[in-house]
Motif scaffolding. Structure first.
Motif, short mmCIF file in Angstrom:
data_model
loop_
_atom_site.label_atom_id
_atom_site.label_comp_id
_atom_site.label_asym_id
_atom_site.label_seq_id
_atom_site.Cartn_x
_atom_site.Cartn_y
_atom_site.Cartn_z
N VAL A 68 0.86 -1.17 0.00
CA VAL A 68 0.00 0.00 0.00
C VAL A 68 0.90 1.22 0.00
O VAL A 68 1.66 1.44 0.94
N VAL A 69 0.83 2.01 -1.05
CA VAL A 69 1.73 3.14 -1.19
C VAL A 69 1.41 4.21 -0.16
O VAL A 69 0.27 4.63 0.00
N ASP A 70 2.46 4.61 0.55
CA ASP A 70 2.33 5.66 1.56
C ASP A 70 3.52 6.59 1.38
O ASP A 70 4.62 6.31 1.86
N PRO A 71 3.37 7.70 0.65
CA PRO A 71 4.50 8.59 0.37
C PRO A 71 5.18 9.11 1.62
O PRO A 71 6.34 9.50 1.59
N GLY A 72 4.50 9.10 2.76
CA GLY A 72 5.11 9.61 3.98
C GLY A 72 5.92 8.59 4.74
O GLY A 72 6.50 8.90 5.76
N SER A 73 5.93 7.34 4.23
CA SER A 73 6.64 6.29 4.93
C SER A 73 8.07 6.15 4.42
O SER A 73 8.34 6.36 3.24
N PHE A 74 8.99 5.80 5.31
CA PHE A 74 10.38 5.55 4.92
C PHE A 74 10.71 4.06 5.03
O PHE A 74 11.87 3.67 5.01
N SER A 75 9.68 3.24 5.20
CA SER A 75 9.87 1.80 5.23
C SER A 75 9.57 1.22 3.85
O SER A 75 8.49 1.45 3.29
N TYR A 76 10.54 0.49 3.27
CA TYR A 76 10.39 -0.02 1.91
C TYR A 76 10.41 -1.55 1.90
O TYR A 76 11.09 -2.19 2.71
N GLU A 77 9.67 -2.12 0.99
CA GLU A 77 9.79 -3.53 0.70
C GLU A 77 9.37 -3.75 -0.76
O GLU A 77 8.58 -3.00 -1.30
N PRO A 78 9.94 -4.77 -1.41
CA PRO A 78 9.58 -5.02 -2.81
C PRO A 78 8.18 -5.62 -2.90
O PRO A 78 7.80 -6.46 -2.08
N CYS A 79 7.43 -5.18 -3.90
CA CYS A 79 6.05 -5.65 -4.06
C CYS A 79 5.73 -5.82 -5.54
O CYS A 79 6.28 -5.14 -6.39
N ASN A 80 4.80 -6.74 -5.84
CA ASN A 80 4.24 -6.89 -7.18
C ASN A 80 3.09 -5.91 -7.33
O ASN A 80 1.94 -6.24 -7.07
N VAL A 81 3.38 -4.68 -7.72
CA VAL A 81 2.33 -3.68 -7.76
C VAL A 81 2.15 -3.04 -9.13
O VAL A 81 1.13 -2.40 -9.37
N ASP A 82 3.11 -3.18 -10.00
CA ASP A 82 3.09 -2.38 -11.22
C ASP A 82 2.94 -3.22 -12.48
O ASP A 82 3.27 -4.41 -12.51
N HIS A 83 2.48 -2.55 -13.51
CA HIS A 83 2.45 -3.08 -14.86
C HIS A 83 3.22 -2.10 -15.74
O HIS A 83 2.97 -0.90 -15.70
N ALA A 84 4.15 -2.62 -16.51
CA ALA A 84 5.00 -1.76 -17.34
C ALA A 84 4.65 -1.94 -18.81
O ALA A 84 4.37 -3.06 -19.26
N PHE A 85 4.67 -0.85 -19.54
CA PHE A 85 4.43 -0.87 -20.99
C PHE A 85 5.57 -0.11 -21.65
O PHE A 85 5.74 1.08 -21.43
N ILE A 86 6.36 -0.83 -22.43
CA ILE A 86 7.57 -0.27 -23.03
C ILE A 86 7.51 -0.44 -24.54
O ILE A 86 7.16 -1.51 -25.04
N GLN A 87 7.86 0.61 -25.27
CA GLN A 87 7.97 0.54 -26.72
C GLN A 87 9.10 1.45 -27.17
O GLN A 87 9.38 2.48 -26.53
N GLY A 88 9.75 1.10 -28.27
CA GLY A 88 10.84 1.94 -28.75
C GLY A 88 11.26 1.60 -30.16
O GLY A 88 10.81 0.61 -30.76
N LEU A 89 12.13 2.44 -30.69
CA LEU A 89 12.69 2.29 -32.04
C LEU A 89 14.20 2.31 -31.96
O LEU A 89 14.78 3.00 -31.10
N THR A 90 14.86 1.58 -32.84
CA THR A 90 16.31 1.62 -32.92
C THR A 90 16.74 1.85 -34.36
O THR A 90 16.10 1.38 -35.30
N LEU A 91 17.83 2.59 -34.53
CA LEU A 91 18.45 2.82 -35.83
C LEU A 91 19.94 2.58 -35.68
O LEU A 91 20.57 3.07 -34.74
#
Length: 618
Positions: free
Chosen positions: A464-487
């Motif tokens: 549960v995201v709490d911006p005021g907290s300084f206690s961290y732990e890894p969590c499965n919370v996000d979904h990422a969407f990545i796209q790009g081009l290369t030359l």
């Protein structure tokens, strides 16, 4: 559904082998190993593969594997400071944990704990570095969401030596013989900061030793290799909170033996390897910025076994094999001890079919990662020959990453409820050797679910995201969407001159849950080179200029002090190599000639302009 779509794509188009883009001239990298876990010509590679050769390492003055990867299209390398500092790295928008690093085809020390360190992995004894981009989980398993970096060691019969002296107290010695390679690097790294202060505790000392040998035993070609690298580095903390007493000692050891049996239509390979990594960290309790007064020790031990066979017919190839790994990760975080077993077991198969138009491959891997459960990872791809010199290739795959030991078990931080990340990746590219000296353009995409990130949490609650907290732990919370081009484009040699340009446009690197950009992902990254190679009778062996530019990596707050926020930067490096004898070269190298002050990672400044004088002999 994704696998059905992949198979439909394979069935729809017949394909042909074509060159993969590479920063090297084709004659230097005619054969590659990593793409399909077997020796093949680069024309037969379907997945996008780049190679950094031994000649490039010597010519451009790369000092670490991290430096050697900085100019590869699609690869991001962000150092935490000067020579010897840790680096973040990724491929096509992925993070460090999503890239699998191998040494001679087996996982590097630190693979169970995401502590593989490319920033101080020396290049002495390295023959080439192969980078396979895109999801590689079918053949390599967990951690290959973004791709694979395979450091292949030198087994040539040549001898060489190098001595170097440079800015910020840099001194290097490298000695290579056909069976033994040794290197020693020292750097004080005492560089200035705004206001006249000097960056404290950034010194670096490294020693490495590699040995190798080979012989024929019956029908098998057997190769044995072992390496040991010891690093002693300062760890000053981020800008404004420097610690003058924080020290880190790293010891990385690995050994492997491979046995290969070849017949007219098949090749069978057995590999057995072991790695051990020890990382010790401590600082003085009287130091106001010390956050580890009681020494912390992290130890990883790992054993790997791999067996595979490649059976080739007139128009097809079948690759199948197993991978087994066992080990432990012990975390002693200043008195709190955690000892955790890690295990992986997998079987895979890949079928490649050739036609008069080209080739198509499809494969699948089943893997179980201990108590985390099992995963299936299919992939498929095609190569279409558009002409004798031009080709189109496309790949689709699912990929995954099991949580590493630190994310699961590290005292005061780990989260045993984590589940593996799962990704769907795809890419399409066109290569044409007739355009100048060779050109390619490509597009890639990646959708990752259950992305693991360190999240501030409320006391007694998980993820549960709490911006005021300084206690961290890894969590499965996000979904990422990545796209790009290369030359990637190169010019043919003209009166000794060649130029090359590669650009990566990571136009989307989005954390879908928070609608923000993923951290440390440049929007634009470009490398431009101008190189000159002299005639064999000329006193000038070669010279060149290289410019690396990276666009902004997210929000930049202009009100923050220098080095606190990542921003766009451009560095210019140059070199000149003079023949001082038949087998003697004197080289002058300049790094960051524009003296641009920036932090590739927020809070960890780079040192500015530096020069190095090298003397090398063969």
């Amino acid at each position: 559904m994704f696998l059905l779509s992949a198979c439909a794509l394979c069935a729809a188009v017949a394909v042909a082998p074509s060159p993969s883009p590479s920063p090297s001239a084709l004659p230097d990298i005619a054969h590659i190993y990593t793409t399909d876990r077997t020796n093949e010509t680069i024309k037969d590679a379907t997945r996008t593969t780049y190679v950094v050769t031994r000649d490039q390492i010597a010519r451009y003055g790369y000092r670490t594997v991290g430096e050697a990867l900085q100019s590869v299209p699609g690869v991001t390398v962000l150092p935490y400071g000067p020579l010897g500092a840790s680096v973040n790295y990724g491929i096509r928008g992925s993070n460090t944990a999503q890239v699998l690093v191998l040494i001679d085809g087996l996982p590097a020390p630190g693979s169970f704990d995401n502590s593989v360190e490319l920033g101080n992995l020396p290049v002495n004894g390295v023959d080439r570095i192969e980078v396979v981009e895109g999801g590689g989980s079918t053949l390599y398993g967990t951690g290959a969401v973004g791709g694979i970096i395979n450091v292949i060691t030198d087994r040539s019969a040549t001898s060489s030596a190098l001595m170097a002296y440079g800015s910020f107290g840099e001194r290097r010695l490298q000695v290579s013989t056909p069976h033994v390679q040794f290197s020693r690097t020292l750097a004080s790294n005492a560089f200035g900061l705004p206001g006249g202060a000097v960056r404290p505790d950034s010194d670096y000392a490294s020693s490495s030793l590699h040995v190798n040998g080979s012989r024929n035993i019956g029908a098998f070609d057997v190769v044995l290799r072992a390496g040991l690298t010891a690093d002693h580095v300062g760890a000053p903390g981020f800008y404004g909170f420097e610690s003058p007493t924080s020290r880190e000692n790293d010891l990385n050891g690995d050994a492997n033996v491979s046995a290969v049996r070849k017949t007219a239509q098949s090749e069978t390979t057995f590999e057995f390897g072991g790695t051990r990594q020890q990382i010790t960290f401590a600082c003085d309790a009287s130091d106001a910025n010390c956050y580890q007064p009681i020494p912390a020790l992290n130890t990883e031990s790992r054993l790997d076994f791999s067996a595979r066979s490649v059976v080739s017919g007139a128009n097809e190839q079948l690759l199948y094999g197993i991978d087994l790994a066992r080990g432990t990760v012990r975390d002693d975080a200043g008195g709190t001890v955690s000892v955790n077993p890690m295990a992986q077991a997998a079987a895979y198969v890949q079928h490649k079919v050739g036609t008069k138009w080209g080739s198509v491959y499809y494969g699948v891997r089943g893997e179980r990662d201990g108590a985390l459960g099992g995963e299936f990872s299919p992939s498929a791809g095609v190569l279409v020959r558009l002409s004798n010199e031009a080709s189109l290739k496309a790949n689709v795959a699912t990929a995954f990453r099991a949580p590493n030991a630190s994310e699961l078990y590290f005292p005061g931080y780990g989260n045993t409820s984590l589940v593996p990340e799962r990704a769907k990746v795809a890419d399409v590219s066109i290569t044409d050797a007739r355009v100048l000296g060779g050109a390619s353009v490509g597009w890639f995409t990646n959708r990752t679910n259950n992305l693991i990130v360190p999240t501030p949490v409320k006391t007694g609650s998980t993820c549960v995201v709490d911006p005021g907290s300084f206690s961290y732990e890894p969590c499965n919370v996000d979904h990422a969407f990545i796209q790009g081009l290369t030359l990637d484009v190169r010019t043919p040699r003209f009166h000794g001159f060649t130029t090359s340009l590669n650009v990566t446009d990571l136009y989307r690197a989005q954390d879908v849950d928070t609608a923000t950009r993923l951290p440390d992902q440049p929007v634009i990254a470009a490398n431009l080179r101008l190189d000159y190679t002299g005639k064999a009778t000329s006193i000038i062996d070669s010279w060149g200029v290289w410019m690396h530019a990276a666009g902004a990596r997210g929000f930049v707050d202009s009100a923050q002090p220098l080095f606190y926020q990542p921003a766009a930067f451009t560095t210019v490096n140059a070199y000149a190599r003079i023949r001082a004898g038949r087998n003697l070269l004197v080289s002058l190298r300049g790094y960051n000639l524009g003296n641009e002050r920036y932090a590739a990672v927020s809070g960890f400044p780079m040192p500015g302009r530096s020069f190095v004088l090298e003397v090398s002999a063969k």
